[in-house]
Scaffold this motif. Structure first.
Motif, PDB file in Angstrom:
ATOM      1  N   SER A   1       3.195  14.498   3.540  1.00  0.00           N
ATOM      2  CA  SER A   1       3.471  13.091   3.289  1.00  0.00           C
ATOM      3  C   SER A   1       3.978  12.875   1.883  1.00  0.00           C
ATOM      4  O   SER A   1       3.860  13.723   1.012  1.00  0.00           O
ATOM      5  N   SER A   2       4.577  11.708   1.708  1.00  0.00           N
ATOM      6  CA  SER A   2       4.922  11.204   0.382  1.00  0.00           C
ATOM      7  C   SER A   2       4.164   9.890   0.222  1.00  0.00           C
ATOM      8  O   SER A   2       3.362   9.512   1.072  1.00  0.00           O
TER       9      SER A   2
ATOM     10  N   LYS B   1       0.835  -1.193   0.000  1.00  0.00           N
ATOM     11  CA  LYS B   1       0.000   0.000   0.000  1.00  0.00           C
ATOM     12  C   LYS B   1       0.871   1.245   0.000  1.00  0.00           C
ATOM     13  O   LYS B   1       2.030   1.215   0.423  1.00  0.00           O
ATOM     14  N   THR B   2       0.312   2.356  -0.458  1.00  0.00           N
ATOM     15  CA  THR B   2       1.009   3.634  -0.464  1.00  0.00           C
ATOM     16  C   THR B   2       0.050   4.723  -0.005  1.00  0.00           C
ATOM     17  O   THR B   2      -1.164   4.556  -0.027  1.00  0.00           O
ATOM     18  N   PHE B   3       0.645   5.838   0.414  1.00  0.00           N
ATOM     19  CA  PHE B   3      -0.159   7.009   0.766  1.00  0.00           C
ATOM     20  C   PHE B   3      -0.348   7.865  -0.474  1.00  0.00           C
ATOM     21  O   PHE B   3       0.535   7.959  -1.330  1.00  0.00           O
ATOM     22  N   GLU B   4      -1.510   8.494  -0.546  1.00  0.00           N
ATOM     23  CA  GLU B   4      -1.709   9.486  -1.584  1.00  0.00           C
ATOM     24  C   GLU B   4      -0.976  10.749  -1.171  1.00  0.00           C
ATOM     25  O   GLU B   4      -1.076  11.189  -0.026  1.00  0.00           O
ATOM     26  N   PHE B   5      -0.251  11.346  -2.100  1.00  0.00           N
ATOM     27  CA  PHE B   5       0.551  12.507  -1.777  1.00  0.00           C
ATOM     28  C   PHE B   5      -0.334  13.737  -1.681  1.00  0.00           C
ATOM     29  O   PHE B   5      -1.027  14.106  -2.617  1.00  0.00           O
ATOM     30  N   ASN B   6      -0.339  14.372  -0.510  1.00  0.00           N
ATOM     31  CA  ASN B   6      -1.086  15.609  -0.307  1.00  0.00           C
ATOM     32  C   ASN B   6      -0.121  16.685   0.139  1.00  0.00           C
ATOM     33  O   ASN B   6       0.549  16.544   1.169  1.00  0.00           O
ATOM     34  N   ARG B   7      -0.030  17.751  -0.635  1.00  0.00           N
ATOM     35  CA  ARG B   7       0.865  18.833  -0.241  1.00  0.00           C
ATOM     36  C   ARG B   7       0.359  19.502   1.034  1.00  0.00           C
ATOM     37  O   ARG B   7      -0.832  19.715   1.189  1.00  0.00           O
TER      38      ARG B   7
END
Length: 574
Positions: free
Chosen positions: A557-558, A312-318
């Motif tokens: 996050s990345s 799984k990965t995180f969605e990148f949110n600035r």
């Protein structure tokens, strides 16, 4: 339901050394943030090479305890040195009661710069019929292997003198010594934590090379640690997310924490050990937590990273470019808990997506939203969903709890639609004035009588009251709460308090949402509610008795890591 072992004496041994060191660090930072603290201690926890990747938790102190406590004694004001000396002596006595070791005589001559404690497994025999017996491992770095061998020899002599049967074994050329558990040993749950009789009921030890002394509550833990060390690809030290977090988080650390969240929650008894079977579709996205501990002038700064579950990965949110602290300027200084940021509805969505699969998260959010006592669940959800701009949400020490909500929305009247919705639910919306301040009140009428013969009475319940202050819409679940907000405009706001502003400054420029906890005032109610939290608080003494206000900050996050920071003020007297 199986019983769950939260604590054992081997945890006490490592825990004492770790809290001795961290407590000493606190005393040092209170007076002198330079020297060792400005440079940090040992850069990385070398003991991670003995810890398997599935281990629930690991905590490392990266500086020798006595060095920090000696500096604390020197730098502590003279009128407080006696109390500091008493804390040190109480920890030494607890260590000697548990192991028979005197710190100055038996440990100090050979102990180097690292003390690590790890929970390596939640159940050693994986047998559900006899309860959970966790595996505990302590790794003490060694600078004089001969002195370490002599200390272990003395330890085993004392245990043999009490009638224990010693067993000698060799695992992959590494000698092991351990004694048999008493036949009446009982493993209890977290609620049975007892530090009054901390003597080691069972112990296993080994020396690996000339750099590491290993202690465990069961020889199986040592066998696993040695196997992990000799096959490093299965160790925590070689895990990709662990290595990335070590590289990403700021150095100059004096401590390091790691947690495998599903396994840690199972160890604490907060999740079913079999709930997460490793399937990508069933495991929550946030799976591993890393914390690098640093020093600042009056407490601890923890740089955190959360890694996603395998596959799984995180969605990148600035991170938002909007300030997340302006709304806090309207919360009064008495606020016990506060969270501030932008787009609250997005925050709830992110929480649900990343950690919503954990039942403790679901229970906590449900308790949070239900205590936010607006007229029914639907209006509460509608109100929170409307917070697209900057917001601050806080609580006051009232009974029942008063909630405060500050919102700056793109709409001219952000709560206008909520007023309309409240009216549709039978809530009375009225407009009144208080000291030339226009207020909107939400009230509900009801009829009651004290006895069947008494006359009926019309009762009015205040559900909420809101107004506009300096371009912010402010809502309180009590009239007294709104009065405190109006009074805070004269300089008594939370954001004006030195303890709060000092923590914010240590965290650096705002990059995301903030959460503030007034731990000394909020702790009594939390410790009554949560047995596992009470056990941790007891195990962490004396450090936990000095915890002050705490601020969390999200740093963006990345795809692989979500980063944040924790600033904790440590108090001399609490």
């Amino acid at each position: 339901m199986k019983s769950r072992t939260f604590y054992s004496a081997i945890a006490l041994v490592a825990g004492l050394l770790i809290f001795v060191g961290i407590g000493g660090f606190w005393g040092l930072t209170m007076q002198n943030p330079r020297a060792l603290l400005s440079k940090g201690g040992q850069e990385i926890p070398e003991a991670a090479q003995f810890v398997p990747r599935q281990a629930p938790a690991m905590i490392s102190l990266l500086a020798r305890p006595d060095r920090l406590w000696q500096l604390r004694q020197v730098l502590t004001p003279s009128n407080r040195r006696f109390a500091a000396r008493e804390e040190w002596q109480s920890l030494e006595q607890a260590l000697e009661s548990a192991t028979g070791w005197d710190y100055d005589t038996d440990l100090r001559p050979w102990l180097d710069e690292e003390v690590t404690f790890a929970v390596t497994t939640t159940d050693l025999d994986r047998d559900e019929t006899n309860g959970l017996q966790a595996g505990y491992l302590a790794v003490l770095s060694c600078r004089d292997v001969e002195a370490a061998r002599e200390a272990l020899h003395v330890l085993w002599q004392k245990r043999a003198a009490t009638g224990r049967n010693l067993v000698f074994e060799t695992v992959s050329s590494v000698p092991l010594i351990y004694d048999r558990k008493p036949t009446d040993a009982v493993y209890r749950g977290v609620e049975a934590l007892n530090l009054e009789n901390p003597a080691l009921q069972s112990l296993a030890s080994a020396i690996v090379g000339d750099r590491a002394v290993l202690l465990a509550n069961d020889p199986q833990v040592l066998r696993q640690a040695i196997t992990t060390y000799q096959a490093p690809d299965i160790s925590l030290a070689k895990a990709s997310n662990y290595r990335e977090s070590i590289k990403t988080l700021p150095s100059k650390r004096i401590g390091w924490l790691y947690a495998n969240v599903p396994n840690l929650l199972a160890w604490l008894g907060l999740e079913d050990a079999g709930q997460f079977n490793g399937a990508v579709t069933e495991t929550p996205r946030a799976n591993f937590v890393f914390v690098s501990l640093r020093a600042f002038s009056s407490g601890l700064l923890g740089d955190t990273a959360i890694a996603a579950a395998p596959g799984k990965t995180f969605e990148f949110n600035r991170p938002s470019t909007q300030t997340a602290t302006s709304a806090l300027s309207l919360l009064p200084e008495e606020t016990l808990f506060a969270t501030s940021g932008t787009n609250f509805s997005q925050l709830l969505e992110d929480i649900d997506e990343n950690i919503g699969g954990y039942s403790i998260t679901q229970r906590s959010l449900q308790a949070l939203l239900s205590s936010f006592s607006l007229p029914g669940a639907a209006p509460s959800a509608s109100l929170l969903a409307s917070l697209q701009g900057e917001y601050a949400l806080g609580t006051l020490p009232d009974r029942p709890t008063t909630w405060l909500l500050v919102s700056k929305s793109q709409e001219e009247m952000p709560f206008a639609s909520i007023d309309t919705f409240a009216e549709a639910q039978g809530i009375n919306v009225n407009h009144v004035q208080l000291d030339n301040q226009d207020l909107t009140t939400w009230t509900r009428f009801s009829i009651s009588r004290t006895s069947p013969q008494s006359p009926m009475q019309l009762m009015t319940q205040l559900v909420g009251v809101h107004t506009t202050i300096d371009g912010y819409e402010v809502l309180s679940t009590s009239l007294s709460g709104l009065q405190q907000i109006l009074q805070s405009l004269d300089g008594d706001a939370l954001s004006d308090q030195p303890a709060f502003t000092g923590l914010i400054e240590e965290l650096g420029p705002s990059k995301g949402a903030f959460t503030y906890i007034n731990w000394p005032d909020l702790a009594p109610s939390l410790l009554k509610q949560f047995a596992w939290l009470r056990a941790i608080e007891q195990a962490g003494q004396p450090l936990t008795s000095h915890l002050g206000p705490i601020v969390f900050q999200a740093n963006g996050s990345s795809q692989s890591l979500q980063e944040g920071s924790i600033a904790i003020k440590l108090l001399e007297n609490s």
